[in-house]
Design a protein around this motif. Structure first.
Motif, PDB file in Angstrom:
ATOM      1  N   GLU A 186       0.829  -1.206   0.000  1.00  0.00           N
ATOM      2  CA  GLU A 186       0.000   0.000   0.000  1.00  0.00           C
ATOM      3  C   GLU A 186       0.865   1.259   0.000  1.00  0.00           C
ATOM      4  O   GLU A 186       0.586   2.227  -0.740  1.00  0.00           O
ATOM      5  N   LEU A 187       1.921   1.264   0.809  1.00  0.00           N
ATOM      6  CA  LEU A 187       2.822   2.422   0.839  1.00  0.00           C
ATOM      7  C   LEU A 187       3.557   2.593  -0.488  1.00  0.00           C
ATOM      8  O   LEU A 187       3.713   3.719  -0.987  1.00  0.00           O
ATOM      9  N   SER A 188       4.021   1.480  -1.073  1.00  0.00           N
ATOM     10  CA  SER A 188       4.746   1.575  -2.349  1.00  0.00           C
ATOM     11  C   SER A 188       3.820   2.020  -3.475  1.00  0.00           C
ATOM     12  O   SER A 188       4.238   2.763  -4.374  1.00  0.00           O
ATOM     13  N   ALA A 189       2.555   1.603  -3.427  1.00  0.00           N
ATOM     14  CA  ALA A 189       1.607   2.053  -4.447  1.00  0.00           C
ATOM     15  C   ALA A 189       1.374   3.561  -4.348  1.00  0.00           C
ATOM     16  O   ALA A 189       1.321   4.265  -5.369  1.00  0.00           O
ATOM     17  N   ASP A 190       1.233   4.064  -3.130  1.00  0.00           N
ATOM     18  CA  ASP A 190       1.073   5.508  -2.954  1.00  0.00           C
ATOM     19  C   ASP A 190       2.314   6.264  -3.411  1.00  0.00           C
ATOM     20  O   ASP A 190       2.209   7.324  -4.061  1.00  0.00           O
ATOM     21  N   ALA A 191       3.492   5.726  -3.105  1.00  0.00           N
ATOM     22  CA  ALA A 191       4.726   6.386  -3.536  1.00  0.00           C
ATOM     23  C   ALA A 191       4.850   6.399  -5.056  1.00  0.00           C
ATOM     24  O   ALA A 191       5.275   7.398  -5.652  1.00  0.00           O
ATOM     25  N   ALA A 192       4.478   5.289  -5.702  1.00  0.00           N
ATOM     26  CA  ALA A 192       4.544   5.234  -7.160  1.00  0.00           C
ATOM     27  C   ALA A 192       3.561   6.219  -7.791  1.00  0.00           C
ATOM     28  O   ALA A 192       3.878   6.885  -8.780  1.00  0.00           O
ATOM     29  N   TYR A 193       2.386   6.330  -7.212  1.00  0.00           N
ATOM     30  CA  TYR A 193       1.404   7.280  -7.754  1.00  0.00           C
ATOM     31  C   TYR A 193       1.880   8.722  -7.593  1.00  0.00           C
ATOM     32  O   TYR A 193       1.751   9.539  -8.515  1.00  0.00           O
ATOM     33  N   ASN A 194       2.455   9.041  -6.451  1.00  0.00           N
ATOM     34  CA  ASN A 194       2.934  10.405  -6.222  1.00  0.00           C
ATOM     35  C   ASN A 194       4.129  10.765  -7.103  1.00  0.00           C
ATOM     36  O   ASN A 194       4.332  11.936  -7.444  1.00  0.00           O
ATOM     37  N   SER A 195       4.920   9.770  -7.485  1.00  0.00           N
ATOM     38  CA  SER A 195       6.089  10.029  -8.321  1.00  0.00           C
ATOM     39  C   SER A 195       5.758  10.043  -9.808  1.00  0.00           C
ATOM     40  O   SER A 195       6.630  10.360 -10.623  1.00  0.00           O
ATOM     41  N   GLY A 196       4.542   9.678 -10.169  1.00  0.00           N
ATOM     42  CA  GLY A 196       4.148   9.690 -11.570  1.00  0.00           C
ATOM     43  C   GLY A 196       4.160   8.335 -12.253  1.00  0.00           C
ATOM     44  O   GLY A 196       3.866   8.239 -13.445  1.00  0.00           O
ATOM     45  N   ALA A 197       4.492   7.273 -11.518  1.00  0.00           N
ATOM     46  CA  ALA A 197       4.497   5.914 -12.088  1.00  0.00           C
ATOM     47  C   ALA A 197       3.130   5.281 -11.870  1.00  0.00           C
ATOM     48  O   ALA A 197       2.945   4.412 -11.017  1.00  0.00           O
ATOM     49  N   GLU A 198       2.141   5.743 -12.672  1.00  0.00           N
ATOM     50  CA  GLU A 198       0.781   5.256 -12.488  1.00  0.00           C
ATOM     51  C   GLU A 198       0.641   3.771 -12.798  1.00  0.00           C
ATOM     52  O   GLU A 198      -0.137   3.056 -12.160  1.00  0.00           O
ATOM     53  N   HIS A 199       1.400   3.299 -13.806  1.00  0.00           N
ATOM     54  CA  HIS A 199       1.287   1.883 -14.171  1.00  0.00           C
ATOM     55  C   HIS A 199       1.761   0.983 -13.037  1.00  0.00           C
ATOM     56  O   HIS A 199       1.149  -0.062 -12.766  1.00  0.00           O
ATOM     57  N   ALA A 200       2.825   1.367 -12.340  1.00  0.00           N
ATOM     58  CA  ALA A 200       3.305   0.573 -11.209  1.00  0.00           C
ATOM     59  C   ALA A 200       2.305   0.601 -10.064  1.00  0.00           C
ATOM     60  O   ALA A 200       2.077  -0.414  -9.387  1.00  0.00           O
ATOM     61  N   CYS A 201       1.695   1.750  -9.855  1.00  0.00           N
ATOM     62  CA  CYS A 201       0.680   1.867  -8.801  1.00  0.00           C
ATOM     63  C   CYS A 201      -0.522   0.972  -9.108  1.00  0.00           C
ATOM     64  O   CYS A 201      -1.017   0.251  -8.235  1.00  0.00           O
ATOM     65  N   THR A 202      -0.968   0.976 -10.356  1.00  0.00           N
ATOM     66  CA  THR A 202      -2.126   0.168 -10.739  1.00  0.00           C
ATOM     67  C   THR A 202      -1.828  -1.325 -10.605  1.00  0.00           C
ATOM     68  O   THR A 202      -2.652  -2.099 -10.102  1.00  0.00           O
ATOM     69  N   ALA A 203      -0.652  -1.736 -11.037  1.00  0.00           N
ATOM     70  CA  ALA A 203      -0.280  -3.147 -10.943  1.00  0.00           C
ATOM     71  C   ALA A 203      -0.209  -3.605  -9.484  1.00  0.00           C
ATOM     72  O   ALA A 203      -0.656  -4.707  -9.145  1.00  0.00           O
ATOM     73  N   THR A 204       0.330  -2.767  -8.618  1.00  0.00           N
ATOM     74  CA  THR A 204       0.443  -3.138  -7.216  1.00  0.00           C
ATOM     75  C   THR A 204      -0.928  -3.241  -6.561  1.00  0.00           C
ATOM     76  O   THR A 204      -1.190  -4.187  -5.790  1.00  0.00           O
ATOM     77  N   LYS A 205      -1.830  -2.339  -6.871  1.00  0.00           N
ATOM     78  CA  LYS A 205      -3.171  -2.404  -6.290  1.00  0.00           C
ATOM     79  C   LYS A 205      -3.933  -3.628  -6.800  1.00  0.00           C
ATOM     80  O   LYS A 205      -4.703  -4.259  -6.054  1.00  0.00           O
ATOM     81  N   THR A 206      -3.713  -3.982  -8.048  1.00  0.00           N
ATOM     82  CA  THR A 206      -4.346  -5.199  -8.576  1.00  0.00           C
ATOM     83  C   THR A 206      -3.840  -6.435  -7.842  1.00  0.00           C
ATOM     84  O   THR A 206      -4.622  -7.330  -7.472  1.00  0.00           O
ATOM     85  N   ASN A 207      -2.535  -6.504  -7.621  1.00  0.00           N
ATOM     86  CA  ASN A 207      -1.976  -7.633  -6.878  1.00  0.00           C
ATOM     87  C   ASN A 207      -2.503  -7.676  -5.443  1.00  0.00           C
ATOM     88  O   ASN A 207      -2.737  -8.765  -4.890  1.00  0.00           O
ATOM     89  N   LEU A 208      -2.695  -6.518  -4.854  1.00  0.00           N
ATOM     90  CA  LEU A 208      -3.266  -6.476  -3.506  1.00  0.00           C
ATOM     91  C   LEU A 208      -4.678  -7.062  -3.469  1.00  0.00           C
ATOM     92  O   LEU A 208      -5.018  -7.863  -2.582  1.00  0.00           O
ATOM     93  N   GLN A 209      -5.484  -6.691  -4.435  1.00  0.00           N
ATOM     94  CA  GLN A 209      -6.854  -7.201  -4.477  1.00  0.00           C
ATOM     95  C   GLN A 209      -6.893  -8.711  -4.675  1.00  0.00           C
ATOM     96  O   GLN A 209      -7.668  -9.414  -4.008  1.00  0.00           O
ATOM     97  N   VAL A 210      -6.052  -9.200  -5.567  1.00  0.00           N
ATOM     98  CA  VAL A 210      -6.016 -10.645  -5.821  1.00  0.00           C
ATOM     99  C   VAL A 210      -5.575 -11.404  -4.565  1.00  0.00           C
ATOM    100  O   VAL A 210      -6.172 -12.426  -4.185  1.00  0.00           O
ATOM    101  N   ALA A 211      -4.523 -10.917  -3.907  1.00  0.00           N
ATOM    102  CA  ALA A 211      -4.024 -11.589  -2.701  1.00  0.00           C
ATOM    103  C   ALA A 211      -5.060 -11.565  -1.585  1.00  0.00           C
ATOM    104  O   ALA A 211      -5.283 -12.576  -0.901  1.00  0.00           O
TER     105      ALA A 211
END
Length: 263
Positions: A186-211
């Protein structure tokens, strides 16, 4: 030139052999004059050809070929070089790259802890169902077993209860690691979104939901098994009480009436 040398050799040979033959000498002189005329004609034709435009163009062919070859080689080299857009190494781009690396590591940690927790929950549910089956078997055989048989089946039940306890402790340990992985993701997804890496943020949130969905599914199965085990224990207690009361009534019936009569 080869023809001229051949003619010259022939002529010199004829002169040596024909010193005493006048007619042969005259013929050889004619051959010499003919050869000289041929040589002069070849020189004149060569001079005319060298001054012609065709000859000038032919002389320029090597230069044109060399220039074309250089141009073609340069074009081929440029085509072979992959043109990639080099990103500016600014602070923002470096932070964005670092956040992507963090999300990759967090996703790896999440996948490993999820796999461990799912496996632990699965083994825990299997242990519960095995214990439930043993408990039900004992319930149906209450009052029908000898003391030795009853002691044997109770040893198996106690061993399975220890197995269930160990599996539960394993689930708790892996669940602690899994919760840490959830928080890191969750923290890494927020950091990726704030830095402009939206694709990394989206992938991490998807993995969170699946897990979370997978773990929640196994948790429900384990809770249902625990509920069935509790019901089985309640049934066992009730059956033991009924059996004990039946024994007491039977013992009371065997007591003589004189002992039951009050004075």
């Amino acid at each position: 030139m080869q023809a001229f040398r051949n003619c010259g050799l022939c002529a010199s040979g004829s002169l040596v052999k024909g010193r005493t033959d006048f007619l042969v000498a005259r013929r050889n002189m004619a051959v010499l004059r003919l050869s000289a005329a041929c040589v002069q004609l070849l020189k004149d034709k060569a001079n005319v050809f060298c001054r012609s435009p065709v000859h000038q163009r032919l002389l320029r062919l090597p230069e044109v070929a060399r220039s074309n070859r250089v141009a073609f080689s340069l074009a081929s080299s440029l085509c072979a070089v992959p043109f990639t857009q080099v990103e500016n190494l600014s602070h923002e781009s470096l932070i964005r790259r670092a956040s992507c690396l963090v999300t990759d590591s967090a996703n790896t940690y999440l996948s490993q802890t999820t796999l461990a927790l799912v496996d632990a929950l699965t083994q825990y549910a299997k242990a519960l169902h095995t214990l439930i089956a043993l408990q039900k078997r004992y319930i149906t055989s209450i009052g029908k077993l000898t003391p030795a048989e009853e002691d044997s089946i109770w040893q198996v039940i106690i061993g399975q209860r220890v197995e269930v306890s160990d599996r539960l402790e394993e689930c708790k340990r892996f669940e602690s690691n899994w919760m840490n992985a959830i928080n890191i993701c969750e923290l890494s997804a927020d950091a990726a979104y704030n830095s402009g890496a939206e694709h990394a943020c989206t992938a991490t949130k998807t993995n969170l939901q699946v897990a979370q969905c997978k773990v929640e599914e196994l948790r429900k199965i384990s809770k249902e098994a625990e509920k069935k085990l509790a019901e089985t224990k309640a049934e066992e207690i009730q059956r033991m009480a009924e059996y004990a009361s039946s024994i007491d009534i039977h013992d009371l019936e065997d007591i003589p009436e004189a002992y039951l009569r009050e004075d």
